[in-house]
Structure formats: C-alpha cells, structure tokens
Design an enzyme around this catalytic site. Sequence first.
Site, short mmCIF file in Angstrom:
data_model
loop_
_atom_site.label_atom_id
_atom_site.label_comp_id
_atom_site.label_asym_id
_atom_site.label_seq_id
_atom_site.Cartn_x
_atom_site.Cartn_y
_atom_site.Cartn_z
N ARG A 32 0.81 -1.23 0.00
CA ARG A 32 0.00 0.00 0.00
C ARG A 32 0.84 1.27 0.00
O ARG A 32 0.50 2.26 -0.66
CB ARG A 32 -0.94 -0.01 1.20
CG ARG A 32 -1.98 -1.12 1.11
CD ARG A 32 -3.06 -0.98 2.15
NE ARG A 32 -4.03 -2.06 2.04
CZ ARG A 32 -5.16 -2.09 2.71
NH1 ARG A 32 -5.46 -1.13 3.56
NH2 ARG A 32 -5.99 -3.11 2.55
N ASP A 136 -15.35 8.95 9.10
CA ASP A 136 -14.28 8.02 8.75
C ASP A 136 -12.96 8.75 8.89
O ASP A 136 -12.90 9.99 8.81
CB ASP A 136 -14.45 7.49 7.33
CG ASP A 136 -13.71 6.17 7.13
OD1 ASP A 136 -14.34 5.11 7.25
OD2 ASP A 136 -12.48 6.20 6.89
#
Length: 276
Positions: A32, A136
């Site tokens: 990632r 979030d």
Amino acid sequence: MAQQDFDFIRQLAYRESGIVLPDRKQHMVYSRLSRRLRALKLSNFNQYCQRLEDDGCELINFINALTTNLTSFFREAHHFDYLERHLVPLWQQRRNRRLRVWSSACSTGEEAYSIAMTLAKHFPPANWDLKILATDLDTNVLDKARAGIYNQEAMANLPKKLLDKYVEPGPKPDEVKLSESLKQLIHFKQLNLLGDWPMQGPFDLIFCRNVLIYFDLQTKAKIISQFRQLLAEDGHLFIGHSETLHNVSSDFKLIGQTIYQPQHAALARQRLGIGA
C-alpha cells in the site's frame, strides 16, 4: 523495506490512528505504501519515513493508504433486519420525534446510505428530526461518500423498490447516483476515533462494524467507553461479524447477533420478556 522502517511505520500508525500492524502485515504495508513512494518519487522506505517526520501533510496520505475500506450496501443484513423489525416500531412510539444514528466508520458511504434507505420511509422529514452522522478517518473515501456516485454493480442486490425510489442515472453510463433526499439525511465528517469527538449525542444507534479488529484491547476499551457516554440510555450498538465486547467492556450486554445495549437497558428488556 528494512525492519527499522516497518517498526517506525507501525509505531506511527498506532500513535496516530490506533491501528495495530503485527509482523504478518508487513507485506500489506509494503504494497500500500509503495504507491506513495512512487507518487513522491522516493527510492526507498527510509526516505519515506524521513518524509513522514518532516512533512505533516503526508500523514493524511499515509493513514489513507493504510486504512481498509471494504464495504457494500446492506452488508451484514441481519443488522438492517433488526433495525427495521425491532427498532423502527419502538422509535415510532416515542413522543420526542428526534432520531440520531452514527455510522462511525462509514468508508465510501454504503453503510450510511443503507441506514438512510431503511429509515427514510418510516420517518419522513416533515414529521421527524432524523439525522445520520457518518464519519471516517480516510478523507479520500469520504469524498466518494459525499458524492454518492457508484458503479451500477454496487447496486446489484438492492430491491427494485429502493432502486426506483432512491437511485438515479449517474454522470457516466456505468454509474448511478443516490438521490438528494437521502444525502440530506447524512452529514459526512472526517474523524479519528483516537482523537477528540466534537459531537455531543445522545445517539439512538451507533454502527461500529469491522473496526475494533484493528485495535489492541486498551484502545478498544477506550473507544467503547466513549460510545457508551454518547449513546442514549435505551440505545443500541452494532459491531462487526467477527468482533465481540467480551473482555472489552462491562457496560454493554449482548442481546442479538453482534447487537449490544447498555447493561441496565438490556436487563430491563429481559425482565419484560422482550427478545432480540
């Protein structure tokens, strides 16, 4: 990625977001964050770690890259079934026509919009003060959630009556968008569960699904304690299918499949013979 780079990265991730990255996650972290190295034209992870120390703005991209955002509409359907079959009739009896629901890890918005679709038909805005808070940590997914635009495949399992009422053609042939009437019910906001929580509550229902699995026991206990403070006395907490509050909190009692209530409210239900 040298071991010292991974150690720095996981210490930073834990400090800033509470995410625990054991050794077995090193390959995932490498995969990632490699995208960030390419974007910044850096040749190794040591340079990237130095960048994180020197550039506070990169921290946002760092957290966004590590955050897992797997979701779908009406995921873990038993929660929405419980919401409609048990909580909606209960709430419809109240004199105070105020309802507050919090989707505390909303990702790209599917959970929040699923909540809105479930509740909108029962609590029309002309008669009810219904608001859904959706938060979030990842700012990128929040932008997608606010837009409310999805691939048609994402809607494949929605009932036709919901598609007809809330889904419109999108800006591209393979896209659809959700109606403004749904969007008006939801307030999307960036929030780090380890930081300050500006909201005051009380919330009638909190969704915190598939989030606790990333935290250690101490962090889980802290977050659950804060949820309890913001939850209404007769409120409910929904967590993920692989999560439990066993040995995490004594403030809640399990009343259904990953469905919890504050202890006193759950005991009152039990005395009245009300099942899950």
